[in-house]
Design a protein around this motif. Structure first.
Motif, PDB file in Angstrom:
ATOM      1  N   LEU A  96      42.115  56.787 113.011  1.00 25.85           N
ATOM      2  CA  LEU A  96      42.427  56.681 114.254  1.00 25.85           C
ATOM      3  C   LEU A  96      42.832  55.362 114.814  1.00 25.85           C
ATOM      4  O   LEU A  96      42.084  54.389 114.515  1.00 25.85           O
ATOM      5  CB  LEU A  96      41.359  57.633 115.237  1.00 25.85           C
TER       6      LEU A  96
ATOM      7  N   THR B 154      45.028  55.332 119.859  1.00 25.56           N
ATOM      8  CA  THR B 154      44.587  56.771 119.968  1.00 25.56           C
ATOM      9  C   THR B 154      42.997  56.487 120.319  1.00 25.56           C
ATOM     10  O   THR B 154      42.365  57.453 121.276  1.00 25.56           O
ATOM     11  CB  THR B 154      44.239  57.388 118.525  1.00 25.56           C
TER      12      THR B 154
ATOM     13  N   ASN C  65      47.505  60.132 114.216  1.00 22.03           N
ATOM     14  CA  ASN C  65      47.685  59.604 115.729  1.00 22.03           C
ATOM     15  C   ASN C  65      49.016  59.918 116.205  1.00 22.03           C
ATOM     16  O   ASN C  65      49.026  60.011 117.338  1.00 22.03           O
ATOM     17  CB  ASN C  65      47.627  58.006 115.239  1.00 22.03           C
TER      18      ASN C  65
ATOM     19  N   VAL D 195      48.209  63.497 117.720  1.00 20.95           N
ATOM     20  CA  VAL D 195      47.359  63.212 119.066  1.00 20.95           C
ATOM     21  C   VAL D 195      48.347  62.696 120.262  1.00 20.95           C
ATOM     22  O   VAL D 195      48.345  63.025 121.299  1.00 20.95           O
ATOM     23  CB  VAL D 195      46.285  62.704 118.675  1.00 20.95           C
ATOM     24  N   SER D 196      49.035  61.763 119.639  1.00 16.34           N
ATOM     25  CA  SER D 196      50.079  61.066 120.905  1.00 16.34           C
ATOM     26  C   SER D 196      51.161  62.049 121.529  1.00 16.34           C
ATOM     27  O   SER D 196      51.603  62.037 122.477  1.00 16.34           O
ATOM     28  CB  SER D 196      50.864  59.672 120.245  1.00 16.34           C
TER      29      SER D 196
ATOM     30  N   HIS E 249      49.081  64.179 123.753  1.00 13.86           N
ATOM     31  CA  HIS E 249      48.976  63.489 124.878  1.00 13.86           C
ATOM     32  C   HIS E 249      50.037  63.211 125.940  1.00 13.86           C
ATOM     33  O   HIS E 249      50.164  63.441 126.962  1.00 13.86           O
ATOM     34  CB  HIS E 249      48.260  62.009 124.505  1.00 13.86           C
TER      35      HIS E 249
END
Lengths: 609, 609
Positions: A54, A58, A337, A340-341, A344
Motif C-alpha cells: 500500500l 493509499t 493501490n 483502491v484509488s 475511492h
C-alpha cells in the motif's frame, strides 16, 4: 407443479467482485449509507499471497475512512530501499540505500506491506457494523442495461438488470435472483466478466518478461532482507519486499527458456515451481545464501503486460474499477493501490448522485480522471519494468542498465509511485481557477498534510484528519489575520455573500431550513498567535462549533507548525479552498469573490428536492 | 440440618478496591499472568465525576501496557493553561496562556482528561481477555496476617486470611468466603478499611480551604473554556478543566461562611448544592457568563487536606496504594496519577516475587519509593493549593498572590506535576553507580523517550515502545561505533563476560538451558549510518532477532533522530543501561565492567529453582 418464480430485487449499487477495489468501494458506500450489495464468485477472501503493498497515498485514503490504524498495526512499514548490482569480484554487492518513498509531502513517508487477505479483512470488518457483508459464492450470469434514454437519465430508475446465481444455495432452494440496480460496479479482476459483457477492449500489449513470485520466512545472511531490495544481477533481476511476521516476498526474473514450451512457444507453468524459482534466485543472490525456513507460503508466475480498458464506464450506469480496467507489472507496487484509488474516486460520486445531491454527469469524471491515470501508469510501468528486467550494465553489455540511472528513475517517479503526485485534469469536479491564491495546494491533487493548532485549546491537529471521507465538501476558509480591520471587513463581507439565498451554501442546503447543512463542512484557518487568540470573534458561520477554528501557529512545545499559510502559498488576503469528499482540491476562491464557488458547485450539484 | 461449610480458597494476590489504583494493579498483574482477584464493595464502576486527569507520565505508563491508544481516543488533550486575574476595570481578564505541561522530555506533552468511570472501563476491558474480572458487591469483613515469621518468609505461603462477604449472593446461597492470599493490596480509597484494620495512621492536617466541583456542558462567552484555566478573582479562585464531549469541570473556591454551620462549626453539605456553587462561580467569572446547557452532570464538595499514611506496607504482605495511603487536593491533578503510579510501582515487584524471580525484600522498595513521593507531593500540594486558594494581589491585599509568582510556580513544578520528574532514591531496585556513563538517563527516573532507527529496515521506533511493561528487565546495550576495532573488541569482550556461567544472565536465566531467557530483553543501540550498516556483524547475543538492533541515525526523511547518544549523555565508549520493568532506570554499567550488573541483580534476584 408450479414453476418457481425467480425473485427480483432492487439495489442502489451492486458491486461485482470482492477484491480490494470492490471492497474499498463497498466500504465507502456503506459509510455513505448507500444501499449497496457486494458479491463474489469465490467462496471466501484470499488466504495468502496476491497484492501486498500500500502506497503512502493509499494509507492516507485508509486514514480518511478511519481504517489506517488497523492497517498500521498489522502491516510492516517499508522505509528504505536497497539497490544491489553486480560486484567486480562476482556476485552482487550493495550499491546504495535510499528512502523508499520519494514524496516530500507524504503524511506517511513509507509503504505498508501486508497480504491481500488481511487487507480485505480490514474492509470486511469495517463494513459489517454498517450492515454490509460480502455475498460469497455468488456468480453473475447476465447483465443488461436498459436502452431507453429517458430511463437512463432518471436518477430514480434501476436500469441495470443482473442475474445472479448462488453457487452454494441449499438443495431445493432457488439458485437464481434478478437484481435491478441503479449502478453496477465491475470489480472482478483482470479477466473481468463485466468488462467482457460489454465488449470493452483492453488496449496494450504483453512483454517478453516472465517473473516468478514466492512468499517465505527466509533463513539468510543477506543484510537487506528487511528493506525493499532491488537487485540487478548478471543472472536476472530480483525484487524483495519485506512482509508481516518475518515474511519475505521474492520476485524473481525468469528466463523464457526455463518456462516456454519449445514445442508450442507458450508459457508452460508445469516447468517452473517454487523450488525451481528458488534455484534461479540463489544464482542472483550469490555470494549470499537464502532458504525458506518453513517452506513456501504462496507462489505464482506471471508475464508482464500493460493494458488499459478502452472505456471505464457504460452510460455511467456500469463502471469498472481496478484490474478490470488496467493491468501492469507488480514491480512498482501499483496494482492494489490503483484499484483502491479507482474505487475511492468513484464512491463519493456515486454516493452524491444516489443521494440526489449531484447530477448523473458527475460520474463521467470517474472515467476522465482515472483512465488518464491508468494510461500514465502503463507508460511509467513500461519504462520502469523494462529497466528493472533489463540486464545490468557491464563490459559485455554496454547497453545494460546503469545503477545510477535506475536509482535516478526510482527517485524521479517517487511522486507518481507513492500516489501523492496524482493529478486530475480540469472537469466539472475540479475548477481550474485562482490557483495563484494557494500555490501550494494544487487543484486536482490531494490536499497536502500540515499541522494546525486548534484555537480554543491549542491542541495540534493534522489537517487531513479534518478532511475525512464523510461525503461532504470541506470549505477551508483561510481568513488571514482577522485582527486587521481590512481583513476583518473582507471576511465579514464574504460571510454575508455566502449567506445570501442565491449562494451555493443555501441553494444546495440539504435541509430546507439551512440550519444543518450536511453537504458542506466549514473549517476556519486563521493567522494568529495562540497566546492571545479569541476564536469567539468570528462570525457564527465560521465557528459552527468551538472545534472548527484553527490557527496557523507553532505548537505549545515549539516543535512544529506555524508556517501553514506559507506552505500552502496562501497570502495575507486569505482564500477559500473547496476540498472534495475524496480529499482532492476541487476549487479555490478569493474571499472577495466567493461566487467562484457558486460556479464550481453549480456545475454538478443539484438542489435538494 | 448440617451447618454449611464456608468455602476456603487460595489466591496469589487479592486486591481490595476497584478504583483506578486497584484496577491498574489488577490489570498489571493479569498481564504478568499472576493469579489475581479484585473485589469492590460497590455494585459497579462509577458512572460520572470523580478523578479525571491523567498526567504525561501516566499516559506513558498506559502506553507501556498497550492501553494508551484507547485513552487517547476517548479523552481530551489539555495542551494549554490560561491564567486569569482581576482586571483593573473590575471582573477578570486574561493574564497569560502557557503550555499546560512544563516537562521538556515528556513523550506526550499534554494531560488527558476523561471521567473516572471511562478510565476504569479501559482497565476492566483490558483485563477481561486475560481472565480477570472485578467481583463487585464484595465486602471484606476481616483480615489477618499470620504471625509466624517462618511462614511470612516462605514465598510459597498464603499468610493473609481475608473473609469476604458477597452482598448480592442469591437467596439461600452462602454469602461468605475465606480467601488465603500471598499478598493483599489495599486500594480502597481515602477511608481505607484495610488501612484501618492495621491501625495505620494518616499523618498530616486539614486546611481551611473548601472547594466545590461540578461537571457540565457550558453555554458561555468565556474564551478559555477549552483550556485548563486557573483563575484568581477577588471573589475566590476557580479552576476549569475541559473534558470529553464538550464537557467542562469547574472547581469553585467556597467561602467557609457559606458552608459551615455556625452552630456546630462543621461543614454542612446541605447548605451548598450545584446551583449555589454556580452562583459563586458566576461572581468570579464576571464579566463573562456561564450556564449549564443540560444541567449538572455531577458535583461534590471537599475540604483540602494533606495526609500520608505512616506505613504503606504490613510485613510486605499487605500493601496499600492510592488514596488509601495519601490524600491531597485535586488542584494539581495528582490524585489518580499518584494512585496509578503506586500500583505500577508495586505490580512488577509482586509479579517477580510471585514468580520466584525476586526475593521478598524487593517489596520493601515499594514503600521506600512511593512513600517518599507521597511526602514530596503533600509538601508541594500545600504550597500550591495555598497559592491557588489565596486572594489575588491587590491594593487592599498587598500580601496576595501575584500572577507572575503563581505562573512561576506552575512552571517550576512542571516536572513534578507531570510525573516526568519523579525520582526514586537508591535502594536494591536502583544501583547508584556509573551515572556519568549516561548523564541524560537518570538512575531512579523513568527512561526518557527518543527515536532510533531499526538497523535492518530503517523503521524509526520510539525507544519507550521497546520498553513495554512486560515484567522483563531491558538491557539497553549502547555499543558505540562497532566499526571501530577497539570498540568492537570492547563489545565482544563484554559479550564474552555476559556469557560466562557466573554472569547474571546465566545465573538468573529462567530456563536452565539459557536459550530463552524471559527475565531479560537485550536491545542493541549502535552508532552508525543506515546507508551502509550491517546488523549481522554483531555477536548473536546482541541480535536474538533481526528486530533487536537499532542505530542512532537520522530517519529517512531527515526529520528527526541521530542525536540519541548525546541526548542520553552516552559517550563513544558506550554503556549498558538496565531498565526496570516499570520503565525506570535501575542500573548503568560500563561495557568493560559489566559485573556491575551482577551486583545490581544479585541484590534482589533469585536463581531459578
Amino acid at each position: 407443479m408450479p414453476v418457481p418464480v425467480v425473485p427480483h430485487s432492487e439495489v442502489d449499487v451492486l458491486i461485482i467482485g470482492a477484491g480490494p477495489a470492490g471492497l474499498m468501494c463497498a466500504n465507502a458506500l456503506a459509510n455513505a449509507k448507500v444501499n449497496v450489495r457486494v458479491i463474489d464468485k469465490r467462496a471466501a477472501r484470499v488466504a495468502a499471497g496476491q497484492a501486498d503493498g500500500l502506497s503512502p497515498r493509499t494509507i492516507e485514503v485508509f486514514q480518511s475512512y478511519g481504517i489506517a490504524e488497523r492497517l498500521l498495526k498489522e502491516s510492516v512499514q517499508v522505509h528504505q530501499a536497497a539497490f544491489y548490482n553486480p560486484s567486480p569480484s562476482g556476485g552482487i554487492e550493495l550499491t546504495s540505500r535510499t528512502q523508499d518513498v520519494v514524496a516530500p509531502s507524504a503524511r506517511y513517508p513509507f509503504e505498508c506491506a501486508l497480504h491481500q487477505g488481511a487487507i480485505q479483512a480490514i474492509f470486511i470488518d469495517s463494513m459489517k457494523p454498517l450492515g454490509v457483508e460480502v455475498e460469497w459464492s455468488t456468480l453473475p450470469t447476465s447483465i443488461e442495461i436498459c436502452k431507453d434514454e429517458h430511463v437512463l437519465m432518471d436518477p430514480a430508475s434501476h436500469p441495470v438488470r443482473v442475474v445472479l446465481q448462488k453457487l452454494n444455495a441449499p438443495e431445493g432452494q432457488l439458485q437464481e435472483e434478478i437484481v435491478h440496480a441503479k449502478y453496477v460496479v465491475g470489480a472482478d479482476g483482470a479477466h473481468s466478466w463485466v468488462r467482457k459483457q460489454f465488449d470493452i477492449t483492453m488496449d496494450g500489449e504483453q512483454s517478453d518478461f516472465i517473473w516468478g513470485v514466492m512468499d517465505m520466512v527466509p533463513d539468510t545472511d543477506f543484510p537487506d532482507v528487511r528493506n525493499k531490495c532491488l537487485m540487478h544481477s548478471n543472472n536476472g533481476s530480483i525484487l524483495l519486499v519485506p512482509r508481516e511476521q518475518d515474511r519475505l516476498r521474492v520476485y524473481v526474473q525468469l528466463e523464457n527458456k526455463d518456462i516456454i514450451d519449445p514445442a508450442t512457444g507458450r508459457v508452460d507453468k508445469d516447468r517452473m515451481g517454487p523450488d525451481e524459482m528458488l534455484e534461479v534466485a540463489r544464482k542472483s543472490f550469490s555470494p549470499y545464501k537464502i532458504s525458506p525456513t518453513t517452506g513456501f507460503l504462496w507462489w505464482t508466475l506471471y508475464i508482464i503486460g500493460q493494458r488499459v480498458a478502452s472505456q471505464f464506464s457504460v452510460k455511467n450506469r456500469v463502471l469498472i474499477v481496478g484490474d478490470a480496467c488496467h493491468t501492469h507489472s507488480p514491480k512498482a507496487g501499483q496494482g492494489m493501490n490503483a484499484g483502491v484509488s479507482d474505487a475511492h474516486n468513484l464512491a463519493w460520486k456515486i454516493a452524491l448522485v444516489v443521494r440526489g445531491w449531484a447530477d448523473l454527469s458527475l460520474l463521467s469524471t470517474y472515467e476522465s480522471e482515472r483512465r488518464k491515470f491508468a494510461l500514465d501508469l502503463i507508460v511509467f510501468d513500461k519504462m520502469y519494468s523494462t529497466l528493472f528486467s533489463g540486464k545490468p550494465l557491464s563490459q559485455e553489455n554496454s547497453h545494460g542498465v546503469a545503477p545510477e540511472h535506475f536509482l535516478e528513475i526510482f527517485k524521479q517517479f517517487g511522486g507518481f509511485t507513492s500516489g501523492i503526485g496524482v493529478h486530475y485534469d480540469p472537469s466539472v469536479a475540479t475548477l481550474d481557477k485562482n490557483q495563484e491564491l494557494a500555490s501550494g495546494v494544487v487543484i486536482g491533487e490531494r490536499f497536502p498534510p500540515y499541522k494546525f493548532i486548534r484555537a480554543a485549546d491549542a491542541w495540534p491537529f493534522e489537517i487531513q484528519d479534518l478532511l475525512p471521507a464523510d461525503f461532504r465538501f470541506k470549505l477551508l476558509v483561510f481568513t488571514g489575520d482577522f485582527s486587521e480591520p481590512l481583513q476583518q471587513a473582507r471576511v465579514e463581507s464574504m460571510v454575508a455573500t455566502m449567506q445570501k439565498p442565491e449562494s451555493f451554501l443555501n441553494r444546495y442546503a440539504t435541509s430546507s431550513k439551512g440550519a444543518e447543512n450536511s453537504r458542506f463542512d466549514i473549517i476556519t484557518i486563521s493567522k494568529g498567535r495562540k497566546e492571545g487568540f479569541n476564536f469567539l470573534q468570528f462570525p457564527m458561520l465560521l465557528r459552527s462549533h468551538w472545534s472548527k477554528v484553527f490557527i496557523d501557529d507553532i505548537d505549545v512545545t515549539g516543535s512544529f507548525g506555524g508556517k501553514g499559510y506559507s506552505y500552502y502559498g496562501v497570502g495575507d488576503e486569505g482564500a477559500i479552498v473547496a476540498v472534495r469528499p475524496d480529499g482532492y482540491v476541487g476549487a479555490i476562491a478569493p474571499l472577495d469573490h466567493v461566487e467562484d464557488l457558486d460556479a464550481y458547485f453549480t456545475s454538478f450539484m443539484t438542489a435538494a428536492v
